[in-house]
Design an enzyme around this catalytic site. Structure first.
Site, PDB file in Angstrom:
ATOM      1  N   ARG A  26       0.805  -1.237   0.000  1.00  9.22           N
ATOM      2  CA  ARG A  26       0.000   0.000   0.000  1.00  9.22           C
ATOM      3  C   ARG A  26       0.831   1.277   0.000  1.00  9.22           C
ATOM      4  O   ARG A  26       0.372   2.315   0.461  1.00  9.22           O
ATOM      5  CB  ARG A  26      -0.985   0.016   1.181  1.00  9.22           C
ATOM      6  CG  ARG A  26      -2.013  -1.108   1.162  1.00  9.22           C
ATOM      7  CD  ARG A  26      -2.981  -0.931   0.006  1.00  9.22           C
ATOM      8  NE  ARG A  26      -4.102  -1.845   0.092  1.00  9.22           N
ATOM      9  CZ  ARG A  26      -5.355  -1.468   0.311  1.00  9.22           C
ATOM     10  NH1 ARG A  26      -5.651  -0.215   0.465  1.00  9.22           N
ATOM     11  NH2 ARG A  26      -6.313  -2.366   0.348  1.00  9.22           N
ATOM     12  N   ARG A  30      -2.451   7.013   0.252  1.00 10.70           N
ATOM     13  CA  ARG A  30      -2.669   8.243   1.012  1.00 10.70           C
ATOM     14  C   ARG A  30      -1.556   8.655   1.973  1.00 10.70           C
ATOM     15  O   ARG A  30      -1.615   9.732   2.541  1.00 10.70           O
ATOM     16  CB  ARG A  30      -4.012   8.154   1.746  1.00 10.70           C
ATOM     17  CG  ARG A  30      -5.166   8.445   0.795  1.00 10.70           C
ATOM     18  CD  ARG A  30      -6.502   8.252   1.450  1.00 10.70           C
ATOM     19  NE  ARG A  30      -6.685   6.843   1.808  1.00 10.70           N
ATOM     20  CZ  ARG A  30      -7.776   6.361   2.373  1.00 10.70           C
ATOM     21  NH1 ARG A  30      -8.764   7.157   2.679  1.00 10.70           N
ATOM     22  NH2 ARG A  30      -7.875   5.067   2.651  1.00 10.70           N
ATOM     23  N   ARG A  39      -5.561  12.768  -6.015  1.00  7.23           N
ATOM     24  CA  ARG A  39      -6.821  12.093  -5.716  1.00  7.23           C
ATOM     25  C   ARG A  39      -7.933  13.111  -5.453  1.00  7.23           C
ATOM     26  O   ARG A  39      -9.060  12.944  -5.888  1.00  7.23           O
ATOM     27  CB  ARG A  39      -6.574  11.197  -4.496  1.00  7.23           C
ATOM     28  CG  ARG A  39      -7.727  10.465  -3.937  1.00  7.23           C
ATOM     29  CD  ARG A  39      -8.097   9.264  -4.768  1.00  7.23           C
ATOM     30  NE  ARG A  39      -9.081   8.513  -4.007  1.00  7.23           N
ATOM     31  CZ  ARG A  39     -10.320   8.933  -3.801  1.00  7.23           C
ATOM     32  NH1 ARG A  39     -10.735  10.053  -4.334  1.00  7.23           N
ATOM     33  NH2 ARG A  39     -11.142   8.218  -3.068  1.00  7.23           N
ATOM     34  N   ASP A  76      -6.685  -2.175  -7.912  1.00  7.26           N
ATOM     35  CA  ASP A  76      -7.321  -2.807  -6.759  1.00  7.26           C
ATOM     36  C   ASP A  76      -7.649  -4.260  -7.090  1.00  7.26           C
ATOM     37  O   ASP A  76      -7.827  -4.597  -8.258  1.00  7.26           O
ATOM     38  CB  ASP A  76      -8.601  -2.067  -6.348  1.00  7.26           C
ATOM     39  CG  ASP A  76      -8.945  -2.370  -4.893  1.00  7.26           C
ATOM     40  OD1 ASP A  76      -8.441  -1.668  -4.013  1.00  7.26           O
ATOM     41  OD2 ASP A  76      -9.675  -3.359  -4.647  1.00  7.26           O
ATOM     42  N   TYR A 154     -15.655 -10.866  -1.097  1.00  7.40           N
ATOM     43  CA  TYR A 154     -16.280  -9.580  -1.456  1.00  7.40           C
ATOM     44  C   TYR A 154     -17.498  -9.784  -2.361  1.00  7.40           C
ATOM     45  O   TYR A 154     -18.485  -9.061  -2.261  1.00  7.40           O
ATOM     46  CB  TYR A 154     -15.269  -8.652  -2.130  1.00  7.40           C
ATOM     47  CG  TYR A 154     -14.278  -8.040  -1.148  1.00  7.40           C
ATOM     48  CD1 TYR A 154     -14.653  -6.990  -0.321  1.00  7.40           C
ATOM     49  CD2 TYR A 154     -12.984  -8.527  -1.044  1.00  7.40           C
ATOM     50  CE1 TYR A 154     -13.760  -6.431   0.593  1.00  7.40           C
ATOM     51  CE2 TYR A 154     -12.080  -7.975  -0.138  1.00  7.40           C
ATOM     52  CZ  TYR A 154     -12.481  -6.931   0.673  1.00  7.40           C
ATOM     53  OH  TYR A 154     -11.601  -6.391   1.579  1.00  7.40           O
TER      54      TYR A 154
HETATM   55  O1  1CP Z   1       0.411   0.579  -3.129  1.00  8.66           O
HETATM   56  C1  1CP Z   1      -0.221  -0.449  -3.338  1.00  8.66           C
HETATM   57  O2  1CP Z   1      -0.163  -1.439  -2.584  1.00  8.66           O
HETATM   58  C2  1CP Z   1      -1.034  -0.570  -4.615  1.00  8.66           C
HETATM   59  C3  1CP Z   1      -2.401  -0.302  -4.524  1.00  8.66           C
HETATM   60  C4  1CP Z   1      -3.443  -1.224  -3.918  1.00  8.66           C
HETATM   61  C5  1CP Z   1      -3.435  -2.617  -3.609  1.00  8.66           C
HETATM   62  C6  1CP Z   1      -2.281  -3.591  -3.699  1.00  8.66           C
HETATM   63  C7  1CP Z   1      -4.729  -0.752  -3.609  1.00  8.66           C
HETATM   64  C8  1CP Z   1      -5.169   0.661  -3.761  1.00  8.66           C
HETATM   65  N1  1CP Z   1      -5.508  -1.815  -3.231  1.00  8.66           N
HETATM   66  C9  1CP Z   1      -4.739  -2.955  -3.189  1.00  8.66           C
HETATM   67  C10 1CP Z   1      -5.167  -4.320  -2.840  1.00  8.66           C
HETATM   68  C11 1CP Z   1      -6.386  -4.531  -2.046  1.00  8.66           C
HETATM   69  N2  1CP Z   1      -7.609  -3.906  -2.154  1.00  8.66           N
HETATM   70  C12 1CP Z   1      -6.518  -5.536  -1.040  1.00  8.66           C
HETATM   71  C13 1CP Z   1      -5.435  -6.527  -0.695  1.00  8.66           C
HETATM   72  C14 1CP Z   1      -4.376  -5.949   0.142  1.00  8.66           C
HETATM   73  C15 1CP Z   1      -4.735  -5.655   1.569  1.00  8.66           C
HETATM   74  O3  1CP Z   1      -5.197  -6.577   2.275  1.00  8.66           O
HETATM   75  O4  1CP Z   1      -4.521  -4.509   1.988  1.00  8.66           O
HETATM   76  C16 1CP Z   1      -7.817  -5.458  -0.513  1.00  8.66           C
HETATM   77  C17 1CP Z   1      -8.413  -6.314   0.577  1.00  8.66           C
HETATM   78  C18 1CP Z   1      -8.500  -4.429  -1.223  1.00  8.66           C
HETATM   79  C19 1CP Z   1      -9.903  -4.002  -1.049  1.00  8.66           C
HETATM   80  C20 1CP Z   1      -9.986  -2.582  -0.699  1.00  8.66           C
HETATM   81  N3  1CP Z   1      -9.793  -1.557  -1.583  1.00  8.66           N
HETATM   82  C21 1CP Z   1     -10.186  -2.017   0.566  1.00  8.66           C
HETATM   83  C22 1CP Z   1     -10.350  -2.805   1.865  1.00  8.66           C
HETATM   84  C23 1CP Z   1     -11.759  -2.895   2.264  1.00  8.66           C
HETATM   85  C24 1CP Z   1     -11.968  -3.800   3.473  1.00  8.66           C
HETATM   86  O5  1CP Z   1     -12.597  -4.832   3.293  1.00  8.66           O
HETATM   87  O6  1CP Z   1     -11.488  -3.452   4.554  1.00  8.66           O
HETATM   88  C25 1CP Z   1     -10.159  -0.621   0.444  1.00  8.66           C
HETATM   89  C26 1CP Z   1     -10.380   0.424   1.493  1.00  8.66           C
HETATM   90  C27 1CP Z   1      -9.877  -0.356  -0.932  1.00  8.66           C
HETATM   91  C28 1CP Z   1      -9.674   0.996  -1.566  1.00  8.66           C
HETATM   92  C29 1CP Z   1      -8.283   1.299  -1.910  1.00  8.66           C
HETATM   93  N4  1CP Z   1      -7.501   0.528  -2.748  1.00  8.66           N
HETATM   94  C30 1CP Z   1      -6.270   1.142  -2.909  1.00  8.66           C
HETATM   95  C31 1CP Z   1      -6.281   2.364  -2.137  1.00  8.66           C
HETATM   96  C32 1CP Z   1      -5.154   3.341  -2.052  1.00  8.66           C
HETATM   97  C33 1CP Z   1      -7.545   2.442  -1.519  1.00  8.66           C
HETATM   98  C34 1CP Z   1      -8.030   3.570  -0.613  1.00  8.66           C
HETATM   99  C35 1CP Z   1      -9.045   4.416  -1.263  1.00  8.66           C
HETATM  100  C36 1CP Z   1      -8.627   5.759  -1.792  1.00  8.66           C
HETATM  101  O7  1CP Z   1      -7.469   6.169  -1.878  1.00  8.66           O
HETATM  102  O8  1CP Z   1      -9.554   6.479  -2.120  1.00  8.66           O
END
Ligand code: 1CP
Length: 341
Positions: A26, A30, A39, A76, A154
């Site tokens: 991640r 942010r 963003r 994502d 999901y």
């Molecule tokens: O930097 C990086 O790692 C690349 C970007 C990345 C990755 C690898 C994002 C951007 N998402 C993911 C994978 C991802 N998405 C996972 C697996 C990794 C982990 O466990 O952290 C999961 C479970 C998700 C699903 C997801 N997308 C969630 C979690 C929801 C929950 O169930 O708790 C969320 C909040 C997102 C949104 C998201 N994806 C990525 C970002 C930066 C964000 C935040 C939203 C934003 O910036 O507006």
């Protein structure tokens, strides 16, 4: 193109390196003011994910700002359900939401899968190509997907959840529909990841974020066999499997055709090493919350973590994704401690 810094890839292949490579799950997000500014100017998360030159830009930001040894493509895991026919929304401050979910075998039968589904994701492949070009060989580029179980969770639940009890109920009450869905997700993911490799991904990481909520028996039945299929199908680049909180599954993951195994912060590296043997490379595992402590303590904890993994066969990372409100200076302390260690 020849990589200027190939430390991460050499380590992933199990080669001796002068120091452990370091990156953060991640890292593109942010924690960076550059990300927040871009963003904030957009309609939402999906616009960023679906606009290849913008996705490329935020992918490269942490390489410039933090000096990590690898980039991970900004995207994502939920693009896969969407490619199969379930549109997702990313609700501000709440997270993902699926207006339609999977409830029956009929719903599963209606989904697209395999290569035709993977063709829906051209914007991701385009983002990889632009990123590779703009990275210009500075560091390797990681491609990723969710593991089939986490994606099913999901698709059935419809949103994030503490328990994913609807998704687990689906496994207990409709196991045949679950296997059909898991196979469709697997086929789509394999086609998708092969396309990502063709577009320039140097390594593939599979995130099984919700591994830890299954029983060991469920994990062996509904999760591991599908990850094993994906790991076996990706043959041109190294593969990392990160199954969060699945301490009970390390031996099984250790038998998969993967190079690197992610370690969460709850698990001692010695425990994982004992379970998987000496060949695999381990990745992890500082507690993301450790980065809220004073800088001197971050440095000390990072050094202790490096010691726990020992010399070689280690890629330094956190035990899960970095939290958005983490002080950026401490992220840099973490990275620099590994680099100077
Ligand atoms: O930097 C990086 O790692 C690349 C970007 C990345 C990755 C690898 C994002 C951007 N998402 C993911 C994978 C991802 N998405 C996972 C697996 C990794 C982990 O466990 O952290 C999961 C479970 C998700 C699903 C997801 N997308 C969630 C979690 C929801 C929950 O169930 O708790 C969320 C909040 C997102 C949104 C998201 N994806 C990525 C970002 C930066 C964000 C935040 C939203 C934003 O910036 O507006």
């Amino acid at each position: 193109m020849k990589l200027q810094n190939d430390l991460f890839l050499r380590a992933a292949r199990g080669e001796q390196t002068e120091r452990p490579p370091v990156w953060l799950m991640r890292q593109a997000g942010r924690i960076l003011p550059q990300y927040r500014a871009l963003r904030g100017s957009l309609s939402g998360f999906k616009e960023l994910v679906e606009t290849p030159h913008l996705a490329a830009e935020v992918t490269i930001q942490p390489v410039d700002e933090i000096g990590v040894d690898a980039a991970i493509i900004f995207s994502d895991i939920l693009v896969i359900p969407e490619a199969m026919g379930l549109v997702y929304e990313m609700v501000e401050k709440k997270g993902p939401l699926f207006p339609q979910t999977i409830q029956s075998v009929k719903d599963v039968e209606n989904l697209r899968s395999g290569a035709p589904a993977a063709e829906e994701l051209n914007y991701v492949y385009e983002a990889l190509k632009i990123t590779k070009r703009e990275l210009n060989g500075r560091v390797p580029l990681i491609g990723f997907s969710g593991a089939p179980w986490t994606i099913l969770a999901y698709m059935v639940e419809g949103s994030g959840s503490k328990t994913f009890s609807k998704a687990k109920k689906f496994l207990y009450t409709q196991p045949e529909a679950a296997h059909l869905l898991l196979q469709k997700i697997t086929d789509t993911t394999i086609a998708y990841l092969k396309n990502k490799v063709a577009a320039g991904a140097d390594l593939i990481q599979i995130f099984d974020s919700w591994a830890g909520i299954l029983t060991p028996e469920q994990y062996s039945t509904f999760a591991a066999p599908y990850i094993a299929q994906i790991a076996a199908a990706i043959d041109k680049v190294p593969v990392t499997v990160f199954a969060k909180n699945a301490w009970f599954a390390y031996a099984e993951i250790g038998r998969m055709d993967c190079n690197v195994i992610g370690v969460d912060w709850n698990t001692h590296p010695d425990f994982v090493r004992n379970a998987v043997g000496n060949e695999k490379v381990l990745q992890g595992n500082l507690d993301p919350c450790q980065l809220y402590a004073p800088a001197a303590e971050v440095e000390k904890a990072t050094e202790e973590m490096l010691k726990k993994f020992g010399k070689g066969k280690h890629i330094a990372n956190l035990g899960h994704g970095v939290y958005p409100d983490t002080p950026l200076d401490n992220v840099k302390v973490f990275v620099n401690t590994v680099k100077n260690g």
